[in-house]
Design an enzyme around this catalytic site. Sequence first.
Site, PDB file in Angstrom:
ATOM      1  N   CYS A 124      45.830  34.201  44.361  1.00 30.29           N
ATOM      2  CA  CYS A 124      45.980  35.648  44.422  1.00 30.29           C
ATOM      3  C   CYS A 124      47.461  35.974  44.353  1.00 30.29           C
ATOM      4  O   CYS A 124      48.229  35.515  45.195  1.00 30.29           O
ATOM      5  CB  CYS A 124      45.386  36.135  45.748  1.00 30.29           C
ATOM      6  N   CYS A 158      47.397  39.565  38.124  1.00 28.37           N
ATOM      7  CA  CYS A 158      46.393  39.557  39.186  1.00 28.37           C
ATOM      8  C   CYS A 158      45.318  38.603  38.691  1.00 28.37           C
ATOM      9  O   CYS A 158      44.925  38.666  37.519  1.00 28.37           O
ATOM     10  CB  CYS A 158      45.821  40.965  39.366  1.00 28.37           C
TER      11      CYS A 158
HETATM   12  N1  DGL Z   1      43.165  38.789  42.811  1.00 31.48           N
HETATM   13  C1  DGL Z   1      44.224  39.316  43.566  1.00 31.48           C
HETATM   14  C2  DGL Z   1      45.578  39.148  42.890  1.00 31.48           C
HETATM   15  O1  DGL Z   1      45.780  38.213  42.146  1.00 31.48           O
HETATM   16  C3  DGL Z   1      44.069  40.620  44.333  1.00 31.48           C
HETATM   17  C4  DGL Z   1      43.053  41.636  43.960  1.00 31.48           C
HETATM   18  C5  DGL Z   1      42.838  42.635  45.101  1.00 31.48           C
HETATM   19  O2  DGL Z   1      42.067  42.312  46.006  1.00 31.48           O
HETATM   20  O3  DGL Z   1      43.483  43.687  45.115  1.00 31.48           O
HETATM   21  O4  DGL Z   1      46.492  39.898  43.124  1.00 31.48           O
END
Ligand code: DGL
Length: 277
Positions: free
Chosen positions: A87, A197
């Site tokens: 993430c 993301c």
């Molecule tokens: N998948 C996550 C990222 O790479 C975050 C998505 C979220 O929950 O806002 O930032």
Amino acid sequence: MATDLRDCLGGLSYGNSPALILDSGSGGLTVWGEIVRHLPQLNTFYLADFAAYPYGLKSEQELTDRVILLLQTLVPVIRPGLLVVACNTASTIVLDTIRQQFPFPVVGVVPAVKTAASLSRNRRIGVLATPGTVQRQYLEDLIHQHASDCQVTRVGSNALVGWAEDVSCGQLPDLELLQREIVPVLEAECDQVVLGCTHFPLLKPFLLQISPHIGWVDSGQAIARRVADLLTMAGASTLPGESSVRHVAVSSGTKVNPEWENGVARLGFHQVMSLSI
Ligand code: DGL
């Protein structure tokens, strides 16, 4: 709670020293996919933290507290050989804290600004990320370091995260809405756009339909290579025989969405369940 969790996790079979991979939801599955392709013998334990989703709207303190709580809860039971914070939003703030508190190697995900800048011909790049990531100094430092000669268009979007979650449950996004959300990078004529993301690679086929000429750049393969390097350094003993490899997916919260559960099982997970964490 620890006893309950131990009981629940006791019913799971995730092998020795699994790689613990975590995200707020399905985004980290794009990273998990690259890791498993690269390292088919690695046991994995994937946590989708739906109870705290979305991470991109949380304050730095809330998110740090949440990730540390998850790790304090899971690590003593799972005993991971390595952690992947799959993430970008969490990685931009918690990696140092995790490394100070836990003994295993930790891999984070960084928006692939360096790669996009190295590929860009017209020196205009875009960054699609969560609202949290686009406002962090971490991203500004990356841009300053690797793309100081580029015009950089940043889009922070929580809607994209939601549409990516829909895709993971088998729903197609509305292309018109998707196009409207990324208008700034289209109008700026970016030739490379960072999917900053981990949810966004789930939207890549649709982004390619909207603009097949843009290079949509993510960090998944680079993360998989980094994991492989660290495991090699840690020694082959962390790798089980291929026949016994186990992949377990857990979602935090009281119930799993059955469509998510089915989608995840189709990816190759042997067990999928929810836990109240
Ligand atoms: N998948 C996550 C990222 O790479 C975050 C998505 C979220 O929950 O806002 O930032």
